[in-house]
Write a protein that holds these residues in place. Structure first.
Motif, PDB file in Angstrom:
ATOM      1  N   GLY A   1     -38.900  31.299  18.425  1.00 15.01           N
ATOM      2  CA  GLY A   1     -39.209  32.517  17.672  1.00 15.01           C
ATOM      3  C   GLY A   1     -38.903  32.398  16.202  1.00 15.01           C
ATOM      4  N   VAL A   2     -37.803  31.734  15.857  1.00 14.83           N
ATOM      5  CA  VAL A   2     -37.467  31.512  14.445  1.00 14.83           C
ATOM      6  C   VAL A   2     -38.588  30.744  13.746  1.00 14.83           C
ATOM      7  CG1 VAL A   2     -35.915  30.285  12.869  1.00 14.83           C
ATOM      8  CG2 VAL A   2     -34.967  31.607  14.748  1.00 14.83           C
ATOM      9  N   LEU A   3     -39.094  29.719  14.409  1.00 12.91           N
ATOM     10  CA  LEU A   3     -40.131  28.898  13.784  1.00 12.91           C
ATOM     11  C   LEU A   3     -41.451  29.643  13.663  1.00 12.91           C
ATOM     12  CD1 LEU A   3     -39.297  25.442  15.368  1.00 12.91           C
ATOM     13  CD2 LEU A   3     -38.861  26.223  13.027  1.00 12.91           C
ATOM     14  N   TRP A   4     -41.804  30.470  14.645  1.00 15.83           N
ATOM     15  CA  TRP A   4     -43.008  31.280  14.501  1.00 15.83           C
ATOM     16  C   TRP A   4     -42.881  32.203  13.287  1.00 15.83           C
ATOM     17  CZ3 TRP A   4     -47.333  30.007  16.598  1.00 15.83           C
ATOM     18  CH2 TRP A   4     -47.392  29.436  17.874  1.00 15.83           C
ATOM     19  N   LEU A   5     -41.706  32.816  13.128  1.00 16.25           N
ATOM     20  CA  LEU A   5     -41.498  33.708  11.988  1.00 16.25           C
ATOM     21  C   LEU A   5     -41.554  32.958  10.661  1.00 16.25           C
ATOM     22  CD1 LEU A   5     -38.559  35.950  13.258  1.00 16.25           C
ATOM     23  CD2 LEU A   5     -40.863  36.744  12.667  1.00 16.25           C
ATOM     24  N   MET A   6     -40.907  31.810  10.598  1.00 14.96           N
ATOM     25  CA  MET A   6     -40.866  31.055   9.339  1.00 14.96           C
ATOM     26  C   MET A   6     -42.249  30.531   8.973  1.00 14.96           C
ATOM     27  SD  MET A   6     -37.176  29.110   9.696  1.00 14.96           S
ATOM     28  CE  MET A   6     -36.648  29.047   7.981  1.00 14.96           C
ATOM     29  N   ASP A   7     -43.002  30.120   9.983  1.00 20.57           N
ATOM     30  CA  ASP A   7     -44.363  29.660   9.719  1.00 20.57           C
ATOM     31  C   ASP A   7     -45.219  30.795   9.148  1.00 20.57           C
ATOM     32  OD1 ASP A   7     -46.573  27.549  10.260  1.00 20.57           O
ATOM     33  OD2 ASP A   7     -47.332  29.359  11.224  1.00 20.57           O
ATOM     34  N   HIS A   8     -45.077  31.985   9.728  1.00 21.39           N
ATOM     35  CA  HIS A   8     -45.879  33.138   9.286  1.00 21.39           C
ATOM     36  C   HIS A   8     -45.458  33.624   7.907  1.00 21.39           C
ATOM     37  CE1 HIS A   8     -48.548  36.547   9.861  1.00 21.39           C
ATOM     38  NE2 HIS A   8     -47.564  37.386   9.591  1.00 21.39           N
ATOM     39  N   HIS A   9     -44.156  33.505   7.606  1.00 20.64           N
ATOM     40  CA  HIS A   9     -43.618  34.043   6.349  1.00 20.64           C
ATOM     41  C   HIS A   9     -43.196  32.926   5.392  1.00 20.64           C
ATOM     42  CE1 HIS A   9     -43.613  38.172   7.807  1.00 20.64           C
ATOM     43  NE2 HIS A   9     -43.044  37.764   8.919  1.00 20.64           N
ATOM     44  N   ARG A  10     -43.938  31.847   5.397  1.00 17.54           N
ATOM     45  CA  ARG A  10     -43.537  30.684   4.604  1.00 17.54           C
ATOM     46  C   ARG A  10     -43.540  30.957   3.103  1.00 17.54           C
ATOM     47  NH1 ARG A  10     -47.911  26.217   5.989  1.00 17.54           N
ATOM     48  NH2 ARG A  10     -47.565  27.010   8.107  1.00 17.54           N
ATOM     49  N   SER A  11     -44.212  32.030   2.659  1.00 18.29           N
ATOM     50  CA  SER A  11     -44.248  32.345   1.223  1.00 18.29           C
ATOM     51  C   SER A  11     -43.187  33.362   0.806  1.00 18.29           C
ATOM     52  CB  SER A  11     -45.630  32.890   0.842  1.00 18.29           C
ATOM     53  OG  SER A  11     -45.893  34.114   1.521  1.00 18.29           O
ATOM     54  N   ALA A  12     -42.295  33.749   1.729  1.00 18.33           N
ATOM     55  CA  ALA A  12     -41.267  34.734   1.401  1.00 18.33           C
ATOM     56  C   ALA A  12     -40.308  34.201   0.342  1.00 18.33           C
ATOM     57  CB  ALA A  12     -40.485  35.109   2.663  1.00 18.33           C
ATOM     58  N   ARG A  13     -39.704  35.116  -0.381  1.00 20.87           N
ATOM     59  CA  ARG A  13     -38.705  34.723  -1.381  1.00 20.87           C
ATOM     60  C   ARG A  13     -37.437  34.211  -0.714  1.00 20.87           C
ATOM     61  NH1 ARG A  13     -38.042  39.523  -5.630  1.00 20.87           N
ATOM     62  NH2 ARG A  13     -36.569  37.993  -6.474  1.00 20.87           N
ATOM     63  N   ALA A  14     -37.093  34.774   0.448  1.00 19.77           N
ATOM     64  CA  ALA A  14     -35.904  34.320   1.175  1.00 19.77           C
ATOM     65  C   ALA A  14     -36.014  34.737   2.635  1.00 19.77           C
ATOM     66  CB  ALA A  14     -34.633  34.882   0.550  1.00 19.77           C
ATOM     67  N   PHE A  15     -35.415  33.925   3.489  1.00 20.95           N
ATOM     68  CA  PHE A  15     -35.374  34.171   4.933  1.00 20.95           C
ATOM     69  C   PHE A  15     -33.911  34.176   5.345  1.00 20.95           C
ATOM     70  CE2 PHE A  15     -35.449  33.205   9.413  1.00 20.95           C
ATOM     71  CZ  PHE A  15     -36.664  33.680   9.902  1.00 20.95           C
ATOM     72  N   LEU A  16     -33.461  35.270   5.966  1.00 22.23           N
ATOM     73  CA  LEU A  16     -32.082  35.378   6.435  1.00 22.23           C
ATOM     74  C   LEU A  16     -32.083  35.352   7.954  1.00 22.23           C
ATOM     75  CD1 LEU A  16     -29.043  35.897   6.197  1.00 22.23           C
ATOM     76  CD2 LEU A  16     -29.558  38.336   5.942  1.00 22.23           C
ATOM     77  N   HIS A  17     -31.457  34.334   8.517  1.00 20.57           N
ATOM     78  CA  HIS A  17     -31.340  34.239   9.972  1.00 20.57           C
ATOM     79  C   HIS A  17     -29.935  34.629  10.384  1.00 20.57           C
ATOM     80  CE1 HIS A  17     -31.605  32.918  14.069  1.00 20.57           C
ATOM     81  NE2 HIS A  17     -30.600  32.075  13.885  1.00 20.57           N
ATOM     82  N   CYS A  18     -29.833  35.659  11.215  1.00 21.06           N
ATOM     83  CA  CYS A  18     -28.525  36.114  11.701  1.00 21.06           C
ATOM     84  C   CYS A  18     -28.129  35.281  12.914  1.00 21.06           C
ATOM     85  CB  CYS A  18     -28.558  37.596  12.047  1.00 21.06           C
ATOM     86  SG  CYS A  18     -26.964  38.220  12.630  1.00 21.06           S
ATOM     87  N   SER A  19     -27.137  34.425  12.735  1.00 12.99           N
ATOM     88  CA  SER A  19     -26.573  33.668  13.838  1.00 12.99           C
ATOM     89  C   SER A  19     -25.297  34.374  14.300  1.00 12.99           C
ATOM     90  CB  SER A  19     -26.299  32.222  13.399  1.00 12.99           C
ATOM     91  OG  SER A  19     -25.891  31.437  14.507  1.00 12.99           O
ATOM     92  N   SER A  20     -24.384  33.652  14.878  1.00 10.96           N
ATOM     93  CA  SER A  20     -23.189  34.257  15.459  1.00 10.96           C
ATOM     94  C   SER A  20     -22.021  33.285  15.384  1.00 10.96           C
ATOM     95  CB  SER A  20     -23.453  34.616  16.933  1.00 10.96           C
ATOM     96  OG  SER A  20     -22.256  34.962  17.590  1.00 10.96           O
ATOM     97  N   THR A  21     -20.807  33.828  15.290  1.00 10.08           N
ATOM     98  CA  THR A  21     -19.632  32.964  15.360  1.00 10.08           C
ATOM     99  C   THR A  21     -19.415  32.444  16.787  1.00 10.08           C
ATOM    100  OG1 THR A  21     -18.173  34.889  15.675  1.00 10.08           O
ATOM    101  CG2 THR A  21     -18.508  34.098  13.424  1.00 10.08           C
ATOM    102  N   ALA A  22     -20.249  32.871  17.724  1.00  8.20           N
ATOM    103  CA  ALA A  22     -20.216  32.324  19.076  1.00  8.20           C
ATOM    104  C   ALA A  22     -20.686  30.874  19.123  1.00  8.20           C
ATOM    105  CB  ALA A  22     -21.082  33.168  20.009  1.00  8.20           C
ATOM    106  N   VAL A  23     -21.130  30.329  17.999  1.00  7.65           N
ATOM    107  CA  VAL A  23     -21.577  28.928  17.976  1.00  7.65           C
ATOM    108  C   VAL A  23     -20.413  27.941  17.876  1.00  7.65           C
ATOM    109  CG1 VAL A  23     -23.788  29.541  16.928  1.00  7.65           C
ATOM    110  CG2 VAL A  23     -21.877  28.846  15.453  1.00  7.65           C
ATOM    111  N   TYR A  24     -19.207  28.418  17.562  1.00  9.82           N
ATOM    112  CA  TYR A  24     -18.095  27.489  17.357  1.00  9.82           C
ATOM    113  C   TYR A  24     -17.470  27.039  18.682  1.00  9.82           C
ATOM    114  CZ  TYR A  24     -18.205  28.530  12.371  1.00  9.82           C
ATOM    115  OH  TYR A  24     -18.591  28.656  11.065  1.00  9.82           O
TER     116      TYR A  24
END
Length: 304
Positions: free
Chosen positions: A94-117
């Motif tokens: 899903g992240v890649l579909w969004l980034m592909d569609h919005h490749r001309s955006a000024r910035a992309f913020l992806h909300c991850s989690s501290t659950a990755v540690y």
């Protein structure tokens, strides 16, 4: 950097964090809220706040109805069905579909989690520390940590592939007028249900009020880069579960009960040096935020 007059896409917009973010952003911006919209009441609330609602399906790559010329994208979407294939497709794909569609955006913020540690006792985690499966102990979140890690990898690749300035923000414990983990603990205290805490205490987190989540966005967008910027994202004060439950007890007169068990997650204390350099300290003290939360959900219990 002020977020005014911008076109902003917020995904996962019916979720606990994204909904108040979208509603607050819509006061001064053109906001498109994206979700599957299985909750009609949530859609009505958002539309009443001026958010344009767009139905999407990230697992299927169905994002064509979102404005490709958006200035900013905030990805709060998360799938946690417990089915590995479906959750990987929706979170990482899903992240890649969004980034592909919005490749001309000024910035992309992806909300991850501290659950990755990777759990490591009472380590204070920096962004460069080892990643691992933090949430497998909870059967209802079996896929959560791994899918969050996979989504970070996708965001890093998408940032490089599309030269899309990106920030990956690892969110701690969000709470506020739309709920959160402390609000669940409040309801458990009212019902007399014991609150689980890990035996290797204290279980320390960085609760962050939804107002601070919104106030952080301009600086997190400004920090977006290629390669992607990764930053811990939480309230400036470290607080344990026992501490915030005790404070909820002081506010309401309720006595929290605790159950010590290793069948719950350990704390995730954060090194917020990078966050403070990028966005400064958070503005809502956790005790004030908890009081506001009680006032929202149970004003009849609030003492004084």
């Amino acid at each position: 950097m002020a977020l005014e007059g911008s076109k902003i896409v917020v995904t996962g917009v019916t979720g606990q964090v994204a909904e108040p973010v979208a509603r607050m952003l819509a006061r001064d911006n053109e906001v498109y809220g994206a979700a599957r919209f299985t909750d009609d009441e949530a859609r009505e609330r958002l539309e009443a706040a001026g958010v344009t609602c767009v139905r999407i399906d990230l697992a299927a790559g169905d994002v064509a109805d979102l404005p490709a010329d958006a200035d900013y994208v905030v990805n709060f979407a998360v799938a946690k069905s417990g089915a590995w294939g479906a959750d990987l497709d929706a979170n990482a794909g899903g992240v890649l579909w969004l980034m592909d569609h919005h490749r001309s955006a000024r910035a992309f913020l992806h909300c991850s989690s501290t659950a990755v540690y990777q759990p490591d006792g009472h380590r204070t985690f920096r962004e460069s520390d080892p990643l691992g499966d933090n949430h497998r102990v909870w059967s209802f979140l079996e896929t959560y940590s791994i899918c969050k890690i996979a989504a970070e990898g996708a965001a890093r690749w998408g940032s490089a592939r599309y030269r899309l300035p990106t920030t990956i923000a690892r969110l701690s414990v969000p709470y506020g007028d739309n709920g959160g983990w402390p609000a669940i603990h409040l309801e458990m205290m009212i019902a007399g249900v014991p609150i689980q805490v890990h035996p290797d205490g204290p279980s320390v987190y960085h609760p962050i009020h939804e107002q601070d989540v919104v106030d952080s966005l301009p600086a997190l967008f400004a920090a977006a880069a290629t390669p992607a910027t990764t930053v811990n994202w939480g309230g400036s004060d470290p607080v344990s579960i026992r501490e915030w439950c005790a404070h909820l007890g002081e506010l309401t007169g309720l006595d929290p009960e605790f159950e010590t068990t290793d069948e719950t997650v350990t704390g995730v204390a954060l090194d917020l040096t990078r966050m403070h350099e990028l966005i400064g300290t958070t503005g809502v003290h956790w005790k004030d935020g908890m009081r506001r939360m009680v006032e929202k959900f149970h004003p009849e219990l609030l003492k004084g």
